[in-house]
Design a protein around this motif. Structure first.
Motif, PDB file in Angstrom:
ATOM      1  N   ILE A 247       0.866  -1.177   0.000  1.00  0.00           N
ATOM      2  CA  ILE A 247       0.000   0.000   0.000  1.00  0.00           C
ATOM      3  C   ILE A 247       0.902   1.226   0.000  1.00  0.00           C
ATOM      4  O   ILE A 247       1.732   1.399   0.890  1.00  0.00           O
ATOM      5  CB  ILE A 247      -0.937   0.013   1.223  1.00  0.00           C
ATOM      6  CG1 ILE A 247      -1.732  -1.290   1.309  1.00  0.00           C
ATOM      7  CG2 ILE A 247      -1.890   1.202   1.138  1.00  0.00           C
ATOM      8  CD1 ILE A 247      -2.617  -1.382   2.539  1.00  0.00           C
ATOM      9  N   GLY A 248       0.738   2.070  -0.997  1.00  0.00           N
ATOM     10  CA  GLY A 248       1.675   3.169  -1.204  1.00  0.00           C
ATOM     11  C   GLY A 248       2.728   2.718  -2.198  1.00  0.00           C
ATOM     12  O   GLY A 248       2.414   2.162  -3.236  1.00  0.00           O
ATOM     13  N   GLY A 249       3.991   2.986  -1.865  1.00  0.00           N
ATOM     14  CA  GLY A 249       5.081   2.468  -2.685  1.00  0.00           C
ATOM     15  C   GLY A 249       5.453   3.314  -3.880  1.00  0.00           C
ATOM     16  O   GLY A 249       6.333   2.930  -4.654  1.00  0.00           O
ATOM     17  N   ASN A 250       4.820   4.481  -4.049  1.00  0.00           N
ATOM     18  CA  ASN A 250       5.119   5.312  -5.210  1.00  0.00           C
ATOM     19  C   ASN A 250       6.435   6.064  -5.080  1.00  0.00           C
ATOM     20  O   ASN A 250       7.052   6.403  -6.075  1.00  0.00           O
ATOM     21  CB  ASN A 250       3.989   6.331  -5.428  1.00  0.00           C
ATOM     22  CG  ASN A 250       3.026   5.887  -6.518  1.00  0.00           C
ATOM     23  OD1 ASN A 250       3.271   4.914  -7.219  1.00  0.00           O
ATOM     24  ND2 ASN A 250       1.923   6.598  -6.646  1.00  0.00           N
ATOM     25  N   ARG A 251       6.829   6.369  -3.828  1.00  0.00           N
ATOM     26  CA  ARG A 251       7.953   7.278  -3.654  1.00  0.00           C
ATOM     27  C   ARG A 251       9.026   6.671  -2.750  1.00  0.00           C
ATOM     28  O   ARG A 251       8.779   5.784  -1.947  1.00  0.00           O
ATOM     29  CB  ARG A 251       7.473   8.597  -3.026  1.00  0.00           C
ATOM     30  CG  ARG A 251       6.512   9.372  -3.897  1.00  0.00           C
ATOM     31  CD  ARG A 251       6.337  10.803  -3.408  1.00  0.00           C
ATOM     32  NE  ARG A 251       5.708  10.884  -2.092  1.00  0.00           N
ATOM     33  CZ  ARG A 251       5.452  12.034  -1.462  1.00  0.00           C
ATOM     34  NH1 ARG A 251       5.788  13.183  -2.034  1.00  0.00           N
ATOM     35  NH2 ARG A 251       4.879  12.027  -0.275  1.00  0.00           N
ATOM     36  N   TYR A 252      10.217   7.198  -2.916  1.00  0.00           N
ATOM     37  CA  TYR A 252      11.364   6.979  -2.055  1.00  0.00           C
ATOM     38  C   TYR A 252      11.625   5.490  -1.852  1.00  0.00           C
ATOM     39  O   TYR A 252      11.664   4.731  -2.807  1.00  0.00           O
ATOM     40  CB  TYR A 252      11.163   7.721  -0.745  1.00  0.00           C
ATOM     41  CG  TYR A 252      12.442   8.021   0.013  1.00  0.00           C
ATOM     42  CD1 TYR A 252      13.689   7.906  -0.597  1.00  0.00           C
ATOM     43  CD2 TYR A 252      12.414   8.413   1.338  1.00  0.00           C
ATOM     44  CE1 TYR A 252      14.852   8.170   0.087  1.00  0.00           C
ATOM     45  CE2 TYR A 252      13.572   8.690   2.030  1.00  0.00           C
ATOM     46  CZ  TYR A 252      14.782   8.556   1.400  1.00  0.00           C
ATOM     47  OH  TYR A 252      15.930   8.817   2.074  1.00  0.00           O
ATOM     48  N   PHE A 253      11.806   5.043  -0.593  1.00  0.00           N
ATOM     49  CA  PHE A 253      12.215   3.655  -0.413  1.00  0.00           C
ATOM     50  C   PHE A 253      11.072   2.678  -0.645  1.00  0.00           C
ATOM     51  O   PHE A 253      11.288   1.469  -0.666  1.00  0.00           O
ATOM     52  CB  PHE A 253      12.876   3.437   0.956  1.00  0.00           C
ATOM     53  CG  PHE A 253      12.001   3.727   2.153  1.00  0.00           C
ATOM     54  CD1 PHE A 253      11.223   2.741   2.714  1.00  0.00           C
ATOM     55  CD2 PHE A 253      12.005   4.986   2.743  1.00  0.00           C
ATOM     56  CE1 PHE A 253      10.435   2.991   3.831  1.00  0.00           C
ATOM     57  CE2 PHE A 253      11.237   5.246   3.862  1.00  0.00           C
ATOM     58  CZ  PHE A 253      10.444   4.250   4.401  1.00  0.00           C
ATOM     59  N   GLY A 254       9.860   3.182  -0.851  1.00  0.00           N
ATOM     60  CA  GLY A 254       8.771   2.295  -1.241  1.00  0.00           C
ATOM     61  C   GLY A 254       9.046   1.645  -2.589  1.00  0.00           C
ATOM     62  O   GLY A 254       8.761   0.455  -2.788  1.00  0.00           O
ATOM     63  N   ARG A 255       9.601   2.397  -3.515  1.00  0.00           N
ATOM     64  CA  ARG A 255       9.942   1.831  -4.818  1.00  0.00           C
ATOM     65  C   ARG A 255      11.110   0.851  -4.700  1.00  0.00           C
ATOM     66  O   ARG A 255      11.161  -0.165  -5.411  1.00  0.00           O
ATOM     67  CB  ARG A 255      10.256   2.940  -5.815  1.00  0.00           C
ATOM     68  CG  ARG A 255       9.054   3.826  -6.122  1.00  0.00           C
ATOM     69  CD  ARG A 255       9.351   4.866  -7.185  1.00  0.00           C
ATOM     70  NE  ARG A 255       9.461   4.289  -8.512  1.00  0.00           N
ATOM     71  CZ  ARG A 255       8.429   4.021  -9.314  1.00  0.00           C
ATOM     72  NH1 ARG A 255       7.186   4.254  -8.922  1.00  0.00           N
ATOM     73  NH2 ARG A 255       8.626   3.523 -10.521  1.00  0.00           N
TER      74      ARG A 255
END
Length: 293
Positions: free
Chosen positions: A6-14
């Motif tokens: 859930i999320g994952g679009n930015r920074y260390f999420g990618r």
């Protein structure tokens, strides 16, 4: 493994998504679609604050694990507990060192903030963005508490130190790098307190490991050692070959990572689980180069 992020679009999420894909997991990303997902990833569009829309987007899908990068309030946590009931056996919430914001002193262990006992107030104005931002640490504490007590699946809470390196959209490290490189002063507290840090690729790797692990409860994620704002300036100055100019702030906005209270974290549990983070000095030069661009 079939993992939902859930999320994952930015920074260390990618970076997390990349780690999961490299390990052979099928990854489904749920977010509002502000950026395209990496190749090979299934994307579902939904605002996680809209419970009905989240449930509709998921359809009849189920997952081995969920990693929630953007759970900030107890209301969001309560909705997630309901929506993912029967859809997953494991839920990993990305939490924060800010859950310890009212503590100070020696390195803090996880039991200092116990989700199973922390009070929850769903009546607070959590949907208000300004209130949420002003009560970031408390929102995370209460979100952990709701999931720990209400979720019908295993829960784990990865309390991340201050993250540096990679495509950091916050600009906090860049603030230091730019000022020091230009010979400008860096405004700090008279006696800045030490804080824990972690490298973006390593927190992504730890979250990917947590998704397939069996442990539950809170775990601190940080590199060994700490830096205060003056020490951070000195380390950046060494990498840039420039003498930094930390100056006590006088009414102006102080630099990020200059704290009046300490944020040291004990990482004994993470080590016992088999994960050892690199020392700050091993990766900070790379993070400085990335921030300089």
């Amino acid at each position: 493994m079939d993992v939902c992020v859930i999320g994952g679009n930015r920074y260390f999420g990618r970076l997390l998504i990349g780690e999961l894909r490299a390990a052979g997991a099928a990854v489904t990303v749920v977010n509002r679609g502000s950026a395209p997902p990496p190749p090979g990833v299934t994307r579902l569009l939904a605002d996680r604050d809209d419970e009905a829309a989240l449930r509709a987007a998921l359809g009849d899908r189920s997952f081995d694990a969920v990693v929630d990068q953007v759970c900030y309030t107890p209301r969001q946590a309560a909705a997630a507990a309901r929506v993912f009931a029967g859809r997953t056996r494991r839920y990993v919430m990305t939490s924060t060192v800010e859950v310890y914001a009212e503590l100070d002193g020696a390195a803090v262990r996880e039991e200092a903030v116990d989700p199973s006992r922390w009070p929850v107030d769903l009546a607070l104005p959590w949907p208000d963005r300004q209130f949420r931002d002003q009560h970031y640490g408390e929102g995370k504490r209460q979100a952990e508490a709701v999931l720990a007590r209400q979720a019908p699946f295993d829960t784990a809470f990865v309390r991340t130190a201050h993250v540096l390196g990679g495509a950091d959209f916050t600009g906090r490290l860049a603030h230091y790098v730019e000022r020091i490189a230009q010979g400008r002063p860096v405004l700090v507290h008279p006696e800045p307190r030490p804080a824990s840090f972690v490298h973006a690729p390593e927190i992504a790797a730890f979250l990917a490991r947590a998704a397939v692990a069996e442990f539950t409860g809170a775990v601190n994620a940080a590199s060994p050692g700490t830096l205060d704002a003056r020490e951070l300036c000195a380390a950046i100055g060494r990498e840039l070959g420039v003498r930094p100019r930390p100056v006590v702030g006088t009414g102006e906005a102080l630099s990020p990572f200059s704290f009046a209270r300490g944020y040291p974290m004990d990482t004994g549990r993470a080590q016992a689980l088999g994960f050892r983070f690199s020392a700050i000095g091993a990766w900070l030069p790379q993070a400085v180069r990335e921030a300089r661009g």
